[in-house]
Design a protein around this motif. Structure first.
Motif, mmCIF file in Angstrom:
data_model
loop_
_atom_site.group_PDB
_atom_site.id
_atom_site.type_symbol
_atom_site.label_atom_id
_atom_site.label_comp_id
_atom_site.label_asym_id
_atom_site.label_seq_id
_atom_site.Cartn_x
_atom_site.Cartn_y
_atom_site.Cartn_z
ATOM 1 N N ARG A 10 53.717 62.745 88.515
ATOM 2 C CA ARG A 10 54.932 63.544 88.815
ATOM 3 C C ARG A 10 54.759 64.847 87.270
ATOM 4 O O ARG A 10 54.385 64.938 86.699
ATOM 5 C CB ARG A 10 55.555 63.081 88.112
ATOM 6 C CG ARG A 10 56.151 61.585 88.607
ATOM 7 C CD ARG A 10 57.221 60.391 87.987
ATOM 8 N NE ARG A 10 57.711 59.280 88.722
ATOM 9 C CZ ARG A 10 58.386 58.873 89.372
ATOM 10 N NH1 ARG A 10 59.178 60.420 89.629
ATOM 11 N NH2 ARG A 10 58.833 58.380 90.066
ATOM 12 N N SER A 11 55.515 65.848 87.629
ATOM 13 C CA SER A 11 55.615 66.803 86.670
ATOM 14 C C SER A 11 56.077 66.599 85.553
ATOM 15 O O SER A 11 57.066 65.407 85.150
ATOM 16 C CB SER A 11 56.309 68.377 87.282
ATOM 17 O OG SER A 11 57.308 67.727 87.369
ATOM 18 N N LYS A 12 55.404 66.511 84.754
ATOM 19 C CA LYS A 12 56.118 66.853 82.683
ATOM 20 C C LYS A 12 57.481 67.223 82.700
ATOM 21 O O LYS A 12 58.187 68.466 82.963
ATOM 22 C CB LYS A 12 54.966 67.063 82.275
ATOM 23 C CG LYS A 12 55.454 66.997 80.197
ATOM 24 C CD LYS A 12 54.422 67.248 79.828
ATOM 25 C CE LYS A 12 54.573 66.709 77.915
ATOM 26 N NZ LYS A 12 53.832 67.670 76.828
ATOM 27 N N PRO A 13 58.296 66.229 82.514
ATOM 28 C CA PRO A 13 60.173 66.653 82.215
ATOM 29 C C PRO A 13 59.369 67.654 80.917
ATOM 30 O O PRO A 13 59.316 67.686 80.437
ATOM 31 C CB PRO A 13 60.866 65.574 81.768
ATOM 32 C CG PRO A 13 59.392 64.405 81.302
ATOM 33 C CD PRO A 13 58.544 64.453 82.079
ATOM 34 N N ALA A 14 60.989 68.076 81.341
ATOM 35 C CA ALA A 14 60.916 69.584 80.120
ATOM 36 C C ALA A 14 61.847 68.682 79.165
ATOM 37 O O ALA A 14 61.965 67.502 79.002
ATOM 38 C CB ALA A 14 61.926 70.365 80.814
ATOM 39 N N PRO A 15 61.822 69.606 77.762
ATOM 40 C CA PRO A 15 61.515 68.980 76.691
ATOM 41 C C PRO A 15 63.686 68.439 76.804
ATOM 42 O O PRO A 15 64.715 69.588 77.774
ATOM 43 C CB PRO A 15 61.866 70.144 75.991
ATOM 44 C CG PRO A 15 61.013 71.089 76.431
ATOM 45 C CD PRO A 15 61.342 71.144 77.851
ATOM 46 N N PRO A 16 64.520 67.381 75.996
ATOM 47 C CA PRO A 16 65.540 67.414 75.807
ATOM 48 C C PRO A 16 65.798 68.522 75.444
ATOM 49 O O PRO A 16 65.678 69.273 74.510
ATOM 50 C CB PRO A 16 65.464 66.223 75.101
ATOM 51 C CG PRO A 16 63.933 66.125 74.115
ATOM 52 C CD PRO A 16 62.800 66.727 75.242
ATOM 53 N N LEU A 17 67.494 68.205 75.685
ATOM 54 C CA LEU A 17 68.502 69.309 75.585
ATOM 55 C C LEU A 17 68.268 68.757 73.488
ATOM 56 O O LEU A 17 67.899 67.699 73.343
ATOM 57 C CB LEU A 17 69.414 68.987 76.056
ATOM 58 C CG LEU A 17 70.059 69.096 77.168
ATOM 59 C CD1 LEU A 17 71.489 68.382 77.954
ATOM 60 C CD2 LEU A 17 69.721 71.201 77.821
#
Length: 417
Positions: A10-17
């Motif tokens: 899985r691609s690493k999720p973007a930083p949280p809002l």
């Protein structure tokens, strides 16, 4: 239940809002006109993927209410917008008038009316689903009642922003005392935010609820989802009605719902439950003790446990198989499918001749037809299976006709000879 398999990376999720996007919002309409978002294609499904939407309005922020426009520029309806999510809009209505506070109150009142006036759930239990997301017109928002506690799980950023006021409206209507709020398991990946659990200061660590005369502990700190699986209420009662004088094995028993109901309400001669979650097994033991019922609950992996029983020659009159969600995304479908097959292959062999296998899947990405095929194909060649009943979630978890994703729980009751 441990099972390893090669899984796609899985691609690493973007930083949280940032926290500013998580600030609470009211249910009233803003003073300024709503941002307008054109639709590329029309669908009845309230979950609109990015591919169905035109250019995002520059004046719309995360969680905003937006006006949806048809091809001719007229108002199609209104929804909650999140440009970070693949489900970029969750539709609230298909009317020219935007949903004001009275609209939200009306959705809540309609949901409660279904549970109280039509289903008459308070006559049999003080634990039931009050709001079932899209099926009750409030997408991404579920609420269960456990006595004096409202326990909510939120899957949408916009609903997280509005959850406090929604829960306050529900609490006033139901006259409950405590609130517990948490996010779904994948809100960072799917919606771009993380939210810390919230609760009223006096919220107890657990409470006791009653369902068809059986009492259960609900643990808010350690419990899965909202704390207890109300969706299996009718299925627990069904199994109990076939358990008199029978031996019952409850595989993936969680807090012992099926086993305890079979013993207390059904008069089973003996019940055994097994689960990999050690905390859940301890609650299952407490539930048996709470009802002054005998039961054996084992902390173990379902696969080796069933294999050991099989090799030892032990069989049960009733076997319940209710594993946790095994398919969370389409990438996991094949692995999950194989795991369902293997679990059912083992479970069906533990059923005494002429006994019942009650098997379930809560993986919404697996259709009822696919689950039926897997279960039937898992019956060994030297056994015969007869499907007697198809089962689903209790009716306080309705299925939205325009949103098939709300039909997530599939079950089969088979006689195995």
């Amino acid at each position: 239940m441990k099972r390893t398999a090669n899984k796609p990376r899985r691609s690493k999720p973007a930083p949280p809002l940032s926290p500013e996007h998580l600030q609470p919002r009211g249910l009233g309409l803003p003073d300024s006109p709503l941002p307008q978002l054109p639709l590329r294609s029309i669908t009845r499904n309230p979950l609109l993927m990015r591919s169905r939407l035109g250019t995002f309005p520059r004046d719309a922020s995360h969680g905003d209410l937006v006006e949806l426009l048809s091809d001719d520029g007229t108002t199609y309806g209104h929804g909650m917008f999140n440009p970070r999510a693949e489900i970029a809009v969750r539709v609230l209505n298909r009317e020219p008038k935007p949903p004001a506070r009275s609209w939200w109150a009306g959705r809540i009142e309609d949901a409660i009316e279904l549970r109280h006036d039509y289903l008459k759930l308070p006559d049999v239990t003080d634990a039931y689903r009050v709001i079932h997301a899209e099926a009750d017109g409030l997408p991404g928002f579920i609420v269960d009642r456990f006595g004096d506690v409202l326990s909510a799980e939120v899957f949408s950023l916009a609903m997280w922003q509005r959850a406090a006021e929604l829960l306050e409206l529900i609490s006033q209507r139901l006259e409950t005392k405590h609130l517990h709020l948490r996010t779904g398991p994948r809100t960072l990946e799917q919606e771009g935010f993380e939210g810390e659990p919230e609760s009223t200061e006096e919220l107890p660590e657990s409470t006791v609820i009653t369902e068809n005369g059986v009492r259960y502990h609900v643990d808010f700190a350690q419990g899965h989802k909202t704390g207890f699986f109300c969706d299996q209420r009718d299925n627990r009662a069904f199994i109990a009605s076939h358990a008199a004088g029978k031996s019952v094995l409850d595989v993936c028993c969680y807090t012992g719902g099926f086993a305890v109901a079979a013993k207390v309400a059904g008069g089973a001669s003996e019940v055994t439950g097994v689960d990999l979650d050690e905390d859940a097994v301890e609650v299952a033991k407490r539930n048996a003790k709470l009802n002054r019922a005998d039961g054996r609950f084992v902390h173990a992996d379902a696969f080796p446990y069933m294999r050991d029983i099989l090799s030892g020659g032990r069989r049960f009159d009733v076997v319940v198989l209710d594993p946790p969600k095994l398919i969370h995304s389409r990438d996991e479908f094949e692995d999950g499918r194989k795991t369902y097959f293997d679990l059912n292959r083992l479970a069906s062999q533990l059923v005494a001749s002429g006994g019942l296998l009650a098997t379930f899947s809560c993986s919404g990405l697996m259709s009822a037809d696919e689950f039926h095929k897997i279960v039937c194909s898992s019956i060994p060649f030297d056994r015969r299976g007869q499907v007697l009943y198809t089962r689903g979630a209790a009716p306080d978890h309705p299925i939205a006709a325009e949103c098939p994703e709300t039909a997530y729980l599939n079950g089969l009751i088979l006689r195995v000879t």
